[in-house]
Each structure stands twice: as structure tokens, then as C-alpha cells.
Design a protein around this motif. Sequence first.
Motif, PDB file in Angstrom:
ATOM      1  N   ALA A  94      26.028  71.893  27.168  1.00  0.00           N
ATOM      2  CA  ALA A  94      26.488  72.941  26.852  1.00  0.00           C
ATOM      3  C   ALA A  94      28.103  73.193  26.627  1.00  0.00           C
ATOM      4  N   GLU A  95      28.609  72.647  27.760  1.00  0.00           N
ATOM      5  CA  GLU A  95      30.220  72.569  27.712  1.00  0.00           C
ATOM      6  C   GLU A  95      30.561  71.621  26.829  1.00  0.00           C
ATOM      7  N   ARG A  96      29.965  70.430  26.363  1.00  0.00           N
ATOM      8  CA  ARG A  96      30.335  69.593  25.195  1.00  0.00           C
ATOM      9  C   ARG A  96      30.211  70.144  23.890  1.00  0.00           C
ATOM     10  N   LEU A  97      29.070  71.124  23.784  1.00  0.00           N
ATOM     11  CA  LEU A  97      28.896  71.520  22.457  1.00  0.00           C
ATOM     12  C   LEU A  97      29.526  73.003  22.175  1.00  0.00           C
ATOM     13  N   SER A  98      30.047  73.820  23.198  1.00  0.00           N
ATOM     14  CA  SER A  98      30.393  74.995  22.769  1.00  0.00           C
ATOM     15  C   SER A  98      31.496  75.001  21.852  1.00  0.00           C
ATOM     16  N   PRO A  99      32.711  74.295  22.098  1.00  0.00           N
ATOM     17  CA  PRO A  99      33.683  74.253  21.476  1.00  0.00           C
ATOM     18  C   PRO A  99      33.516  74.157  19.851  1.00  0.00           C
ATOM     19  N   THR A 100      32.525  73.529  19.558  1.00  0.00           N
ATOM     20  CA  THR A 100      32.007  73.275  18.083  1.00  0.00           C
ATOM     21  C   THR A 100      31.938  74.595  17.319  1.00  0.00           C
ATOM     22  N   PHE A 101      31.342  75.652  17.770  1.00  0.00           N
ATOM     23  CA  PHE A 101      31.145  76.784  17.233  1.00  0.00           C
ATOM     24  C   PHE A 101      32.515  77.716  17.375  1.00  0.00           C
ATOM     25  N   GLY A 102      33.464  77.529  17.954  1.00  0.00           N
ATOM     26  CA  GLY A 102      34.412  78.277  17.969  1.00  0.00           C
ATOM     27  C   GLY A 102      34.204  79.884  18.507  1.00  0.00           C
ATOM     28  N   SER A 103      34.928  80.743  17.764  1.00  0.00           N
ATOM     29  CA  SER A 103      34.590  82.117  18.113  1.00  0.00           C
ATOM     30  C   SER A 103      33.219  82.682  17.342  1.00  0.00           C
ATOM     31  N   ALA A 104      32.565  81.852  16.751  1.00  0.00           N
ATOM     32  CA  ALA A 104      31.302  82.282  16.095  1.00  0.00           C
ATOM     33  C   ALA A 104      30.026  82.339  17.366  1.00  0.00           C
ATOM     34  N   LEU A 105      30.189  81.356  18.393  1.00  0.00           N
ATOM     35  CA  LEU A 105      29.430  81.105  19.439  1.00  0.00           C
ATOM     36  C   LEU A 105      29.514  82.743  20.142  1.00  0.00           C
ATOM     37  N   GLN A 106      27.924  83.284  20.242  1.00  0.00           N
ATOM     38  CA  GLN A 106      27.947  84.563  20.993  1.00  0.00           C
ATOM     39  C   GLN A 106      27.329  84.179  22.404  1.00  0.00           C
ATOM     40  N   GLU A 107      26.557  83.313  22.612  1.00  0.00           N
ATOM     41  CA  GLU A 107      25.892  82.891  23.750  1.00  0.00           C
ATOM     42  C   GLU A 107      25.320  81.561  23.626  1.00  0.00           C
ATOM     43  N   ILE A 108      25.068  81.008  24.770  1.00  0.00           N
ATOM     44  CA  ILE A 108      24.597  79.747  24.715  1.00  0.00           C
ATOM     45  C   ILE A 108      23.474  79.791  25.878  1.00  0.00           C
ATOM     46  N   HIS A 109      22.243  79.248  25.904  1.00  0.00           N
ATOM     47  CA  HIS A 109      21.134  79.285  26.778  1.00  0.00           C
ATOM     48  C   HIS A 109      20.448  77.888  27.015  1.00  0.00           C
ATOM     49  N   HIS A 110      19.918  77.514  28.131  1.00  0.00           N
ATOM     50  CA  HIS A 110      19.189  76.523  28.490  1.00  0.00           C
ATOM     51  C   HIS A 110      17.443  77.149  28.143  1.00  0.00           C
ATOM     52  N   VAL A 111      16.960  76.756  27.303  1.00  0.00           N
ATOM     53  CA  VAL A 111      15.659  77.095  27.078  1.00  0.00           C
ATOM     54  C   VAL A 111      14.590  75.921  27.040  1.00  0.00           C
ATOM     55  N   GLY A 112      13.253  76.176  26.766  1.00  0.00           N
ATOM     56  CA  GLY A 112      12.248  75.315  26.805  1.00  0.00           C
ATOM     57  C   GLY A 112      11.959  74.785  28.154  1.00  0.00           C
ATOM     58  N   SER A 113      10.943  74.011  28.388  1.00  0.00           N
ATOM     59  CA  SER A 113      10.351  73.708  29.717  1.00  0.00           C
ATOM     60  C   SER A 113      11.218  73.061  30.592  1.00  0.00           C
ATOM     61  N   THR A 114      12.311  72.429  30.222  1.00  0.00           N
ATOM     62  CA  THR A 114      13.179  71.751  30.954  1.00  0.00           C
ATOM     63  C   THR A 114      14.023  73.000  31.947  1.00  0.00           C
ATOM     64  N   ALA A 115      13.822  74.176  31.222  1.00  0.00           N
ATOM     65  CA  ALA A 115      14.515  75.279  31.701  1.00  0.00           C
ATOM     66  C   ALA A 115      13.872  76.081  32.701  1.00  0.00           C
ATOM     67  N   VAL A 116      12.637  75.635  33.180  1.00  0.00           N
ATOM     68  CA  VAL A 116      11.720  76.437  34.074  1.00  0.00           C
ATOM     69  C   VAL A 116      11.252  75.636  35.202  1.00  0.00           C
ATOM     70  N   PRO A 117      11.973  75.652  36.399  1.00  0.00           N
ATOM     71  CA  PRO A 117      11.837  75.200  37.788  1.00  0.00           C
ATOM     72  C   PRO A 117      10.553  74.986  38.091  1.00  0.00           C
ATOM     73  N   GLY A 118      10.035  73.729  38.465  1.00  0.00           N
ATOM     74  CA  GLY A 118       8.640  73.424  38.505  1.00  0.00           C
ATOM     75  C   GLY A 118       7.613  73.033  37.587  1.00  0.00           C
ATOM     76  N   LEU A 119       8.191  73.205  36.297  1.00  0.00           N
ATOM     77  CA  LEU A 119       7.358  72.745  35.174  1.00  0.00           C
ATOM     78  C   LEU A 119       7.452  71.345  34.671  1.00  0.00           C
ATOM     79  N   ALA A 120       6.566  70.600  34.521  1.00  0.00           N
ATOM     80  CA  ALA A 120       6.685  69.137  34.043  1.00  0.00           C
ATOM     81  C   ALA A 120       7.014  69.352  32.513  1.00  0.00           C
ATOM     82  N   ALA A 121       7.432  68.467  32.085  1.00  0.00           N
ATOM     83  CA  ALA A 121       8.174  68.494  30.647  1.00  0.00           C
ATOM     84  C   ALA A 121       8.657  67.178  30.032  1.00  0.00           C
ATOM     85  N   LYS A 122       8.792  67.306  28.865  1.00  0.00           N
ATOM     86  CA  LYS A 122       9.440  66.019  28.102  1.00  0.00           C
ATOM     87  C   LYS A 122      10.790  66.199  28.751  1.00  0.00           C
ATOM     88  N   PRO A 123      11.381  65.100  29.132  1.00  0.00           N
ATOM     89  CA  PRO A 123      12.655  65.202  29.705  1.00  0.00           C
ATOM     90  C   PRO A 123      13.819  65.297  28.445  1.00  0.00           C
TER      91      PRO A 123
END
Length: 166
Positions: free
Chosen positions: A22-51
Motif C-alpha cells: 500500500a505504501e508503494r502504490l499510494s503515491p501513484t494515485f496522487g490526490s485522487a486516492l481517497q482510501e486504501i484497504h486490505h481486502v480479500g481472504s488475506t485480510a481476515v486473521p485465521g482464514l486460509a487463503a491463496k497468498p
Amino acid sequence: MPLTSSITPYDPEWPQRYAEEAERLSPTFGSALQEIHHVGSTAVPGLAAKPEIDILAIVTSGSIREEWTRAFEALGYRRGGDLSPGHHFVKRDVGGVRTHKLHVCREGHPAIARMLKFRDHLRRHPADRLRYQELKLALERENADGIHKYLADKAPFINSLLASLE
């Protein structure tokens, strides 16, 4: 046909991998970036997921700008197909292995609420998290048609759970 990656047990390093990307990507968007989130299964503690770390970037712009595409490419990403108007998909593979998936959504896009609501529900409800994990593992075992079939076969569970929350 295999998935893009095999499902693995939850890795407590996934949140840090998200934060670094997220830190690497955020500058790409400049002022257009409103929010950035970790989503998907890797964002859920305890949940098996594709890495594969799923990232949701919410932007004010309606489409991926040409300079963003060049910046994504410089960071090792390539455009995937747009998932719907205002929901763009970008992916990163390292050494032929998928590592990150970036969803760029225009503010107010319905996919934003769906991704965040599903993630937050699974974080708070262990029984649903376990049911989802068991489904994913079964679909992976039975899968003969690749990632598109896997995603399609997960959709009824996700849609049903989200509908029950409304």
C-alpha cells in the motif's frame, strides 16, 4: 487446471505485506486516492487463503489514468480486465507467481461496500469464516477448470451471506 496459487493456512505476515505494498502504490494515485484497504481472504486473521494480497484503492477519478498504468507497470503490475465500469483490476506476479491483486474503484462503487462488508463480517464471525474456508478448500480440491470456475462457485456463498446482512 490449478488456481493462480494454492490455498495455504493464514500467514500473520500478510498484513505487513499489505502495508508495504500500500505504501508503494499510494503515491501513484496522487490526490485522487481517497482510501486504501486490505481486502480479500488475506485480510481476515485465521482464514486460509491463496497468498495473494488483495488491495482496494478508492479513487475520485472515474478510470485508470494513463500515468497510473505506466506507474503500475514500473512497480511490476499489469492491467487485468475491468471487472465493471469504475472497477479496474491490476495484478502483480513475481517469478511467475501471483503476489498481489489491486482493485481500483471509483468512490461510491458498489464493489467497495461488498468487499469491506464481507471482510469485516468474516473478521467478527468465526463460524462463517470457518464455513467459507471449508468451501474454498473443497472448491480447490474439486477444481478442474481454473480460477474463473473457483470464483464463480464461491459467489453464491458470498452473495447469500451479504444478502443476510442487509
